[in-house]
Structure formats: C-alpha cells, structure tokens
Design an enzyme around this catalytic site. Sequence first.
Site, PDB file in Angstrom:
ATOM      1  N   ASP A 110      -7.700  -8.008  -5.170  1.00 53.59           N
ATOM      2  CA  ASP A 110      -6.749  -8.884  -4.490  1.00 53.59           C
ATOM      3  C   ASP A 110      -7.360  -9.470  -3.227  1.00 53.59           C
ATOM      4  O   ASP A 110      -8.464  -9.097  -2.819  1.00 53.59           O
ATOM      5  CB  ASP A 110      -5.439  -8.130  -4.197  1.00 53.59           C
ATOM      6  CG  ASP A 110      -5.653  -6.765  -3.548  1.00 53.59           C
ATOM      7  OD1 ASP A 110      -6.775  -6.486  -3.092  1.00 53.59           O
ATOM      8  OD2 ASP A 110      -4.697  -5.989  -3.487  1.00 53.59           O
ATOM      9  N   GLU A 116       3.828  -6.707  -5.915  1.00 55.33           N
ATOM     10  CA  GLU A 116       4.968  -6.166  -5.183  1.00 55.33           C
ATOM     11  C   GLU A 116       6.136  -5.872  -6.138  1.00 55.33           C
ATOM     12  O   GLU A 116       6.138  -6.338  -7.286  1.00 55.33           O
ATOM     13  CB  GLU A 116       5.407  -7.191  -4.130  1.00 55.33           C
ATOM     14  CG  GLU A 116       4.361  -7.491  -3.064  1.00 55.33           C
ATOM     15  CD  GLU A 116       4.228  -6.373  -2.022  1.00 55.33           C
ATOM     16  OE1 GLU A 116       4.446  -5.196  -2.354  1.00 55.33           O
ATOM     17  OE2 GLU A 116       3.900  -6.695  -0.867  1.00 55.33           O
ATOM     18  N   ASP A 120       5.551   0.959  -1.242  1.00 52.82           N
ATOM     19  CA  ASP A 120       6.655   0.424  -2.044  1.00 52.82           C
ATOM     20  C   ASP A 120       6.320   0.404  -3.534  1.00 52.82           C
ATOM     21  O   ASP A 120       7.005  -0.238  -4.320  1.00 52.82           O
ATOM     22  CB  ASP A 120       7.034  -0.992  -1.567  1.00 52.82           C
ATOM     23  CG  ASP A 120       5.885  -1.991  -1.701  1.00 52.82           C
ATOM     24  OD1 ASP A 120       4.799  -1.612  -2.184  1.00 52.82           O
ATOM     25  OD2 ASP A 120       6.082  -3.169  -1.339  1.00 52.82           O
ATOM     26  N   HIS A 160       3.516  -0.733  -4.955  1.00 52.03           N
ATOM     27  CA  HIS A 160       2.656  -1.812  -5.470  1.00 52.03           C
ATOM     28  C   HIS A 160       1.260  -1.297  -5.801  1.00 52.03           C
ATOM     29  O   HIS A 160       0.790  -0.318  -5.223  1.00 52.03           O
ATOM     30  CB  HIS A 160       2.605  -3.008  -4.519  1.00 52.03           C
ATOM     31  CG  HIS A 160       1.837  -2.843  -3.253  1.00 52.03           C
ATOM     32  ND1 HIS A 160       2.389  -3.030  -2.003  1.00 52.03           N
ATOM     33  CD2 HIS A 160       0.536  -2.560  -3.021  1.00 52.03           C
ATOM     34  CE1 HIS A 160       1.473  -2.860  -1.082  1.00 52.03           C
ATOM     35  NE2 HIS A 160       0.334  -2.568  -1.659  1.00 52.03           N
TER      36      HIS A 160
END
Length: 261
Positions: free
Chosen positions: A67, A143, A136, A138
């Site tokens: 990423d 996400e 969270d 991810h």
Amino acid sequence: MEVIIQSDAKMIARIVADTVQALLARKPAAVLGLATGSSPLAVYDELAERYAAGQVSFARARAFMLDEYVGLEADHPQRYRNVIDHDLVSRVDFAPNAVQSLDGLAADLMEMCTAYEAAIVDAGGVDLQILGLGTDGHIAFNEPGSSLASRTRIKTLTAQTREDNARFFGGDIDAVPQHCLTQGLATIMSARHIVLVATGRGKAYAVHQMAETGVSAMWPATILQHHPHVSVLIDAAAASRLQLAEYYRQTYANKPSWQGL
Ligand code: GLP
C-alpha cells in the site's frame, strides 16, 4: 489459520525470518509481499542481520509492496516506498527495480493500480506475503467495508487509522493523508502463503475478531479465514482476547519440527 503465540517480537521475527530464509533457499527468485508499519520491523531487522551474516540473499528475489499514501511528495520520509527502502531494501541485496511499489503521485491512479495488478501476475504471484493488522481490522489499507473481492485501488482512510498513524507524522493527524492506494483483499488472498504479525494489547480485539468471528467486510482481516495457508504470529498481549489461546499454544508446542510455518 494457524495462530502462533510467542513471548515477544524478537521470537516472532526469528520464526518469520526462518520462513523467508527457507523460501529463498528453495526458490531464490521468489516473490515477496512487503508490509510497512511497525509490526514487521523486527522481522526486517532479523533479515538484515542474517543477510550481513551471509545466511540469506535477496539478489534474485522480487517484491511488491502492499500500500501507499496518495499525494505525499517523493522524498517524504513517511511515503511507504521510502519507509521500506529505509527499513529493509537498503540493508539487503535486492537488485535495482526488484521491489515494486504503488505510486501515490501517479497522474492516473487507477491506471497505475491496474498495471500493478498485472505486474504481480506477470511475476508469477506472491509466494510469501508479510502482513500487519490495523486496530480496526484492516489489512494493507483495506478499511472496514472493503469489498472482500477487491483489487488494487484508491481508498479513503478512516479517522481511526489516521489517528493510529499520526505517530509517524509527529502526532499531527492533519498531516496524515486522507487517501491511500492499497492491494485489494482478493489481491492479498492470491498470495500462496500469508504471514501476519501483530503485537501489543492494542491489537488484541482485532486479532480476536480476525481469527474467531464470522467473515465480514466490517473486519476485513477475517477474509484470511478463507485462505488455505495463513500463519498469524502474535505476542501474549495481542493474544489476550483470544478464546482459544490455550489450544493455539498447545498446538504449536506439539507442532512437528519438520513442518515449518
Ligand atoms: C497501517 C498500514 C498497514 C499496517 C497496519 C498496522 O496503516 N497501512 O499495512 O499493517 O496499518 O500498522 P502497524 O504495524 O504500524 O501497527
């Protein structure tokens, strides 16, 4: 999904480095998937030490990054391309251009993402993908709400992720970009072996969700339950909310020594 609980990041790093070393011994031109973030740092330190000791070589290997932030200037220290160069690439012997990354400054971001997918396929796919885990849930920058079938694309970061990553931007959440590029969940799932590293109590709930609850786009890492070869390496703090922690410990204690990850 094999969950392996170790005492600390150094022990985890040794196990992951053993796996990378064995892969490169068996397949010198292997394709690695590289994550940034704090989780893999001990692994990269261990690999750099082993390279310096002549135990492993990346000379014929290739790698793809997971990423990137959109819009950070080319020399920004938090641009993931610069982070991985600093943390690993500059410390070992990858050939020039052997490590490919997403370009957050590309004029046509979607065209670049499509070409990146094609480049991974042309390279024969990723043999070993190293992953971290967001608080969270991810993986890479997929996400909550990400399509479980997603491919490399642009995403908007959640407030939680921008808050988590502000520590890399001098604590200034406003300095963390709003947008990112990320391999999709289906892209990551195409890797032949996935090794996820998570440490610290802050990851404990996400680790529990990932390993022990139903597959859902709300916890993107749960997609890994559908992969046939995932190794999850965590410390005791990250394991603190697991329901089956004792079973995982017992299983690993009795793992045949020839098996590897
Ligand atoms: C970041 C990265 C991920 C990373 C994850 C966890 O936002 N995009 O690739 O795995 O979140 O980061 P860390 O390892 O620093 O906790």
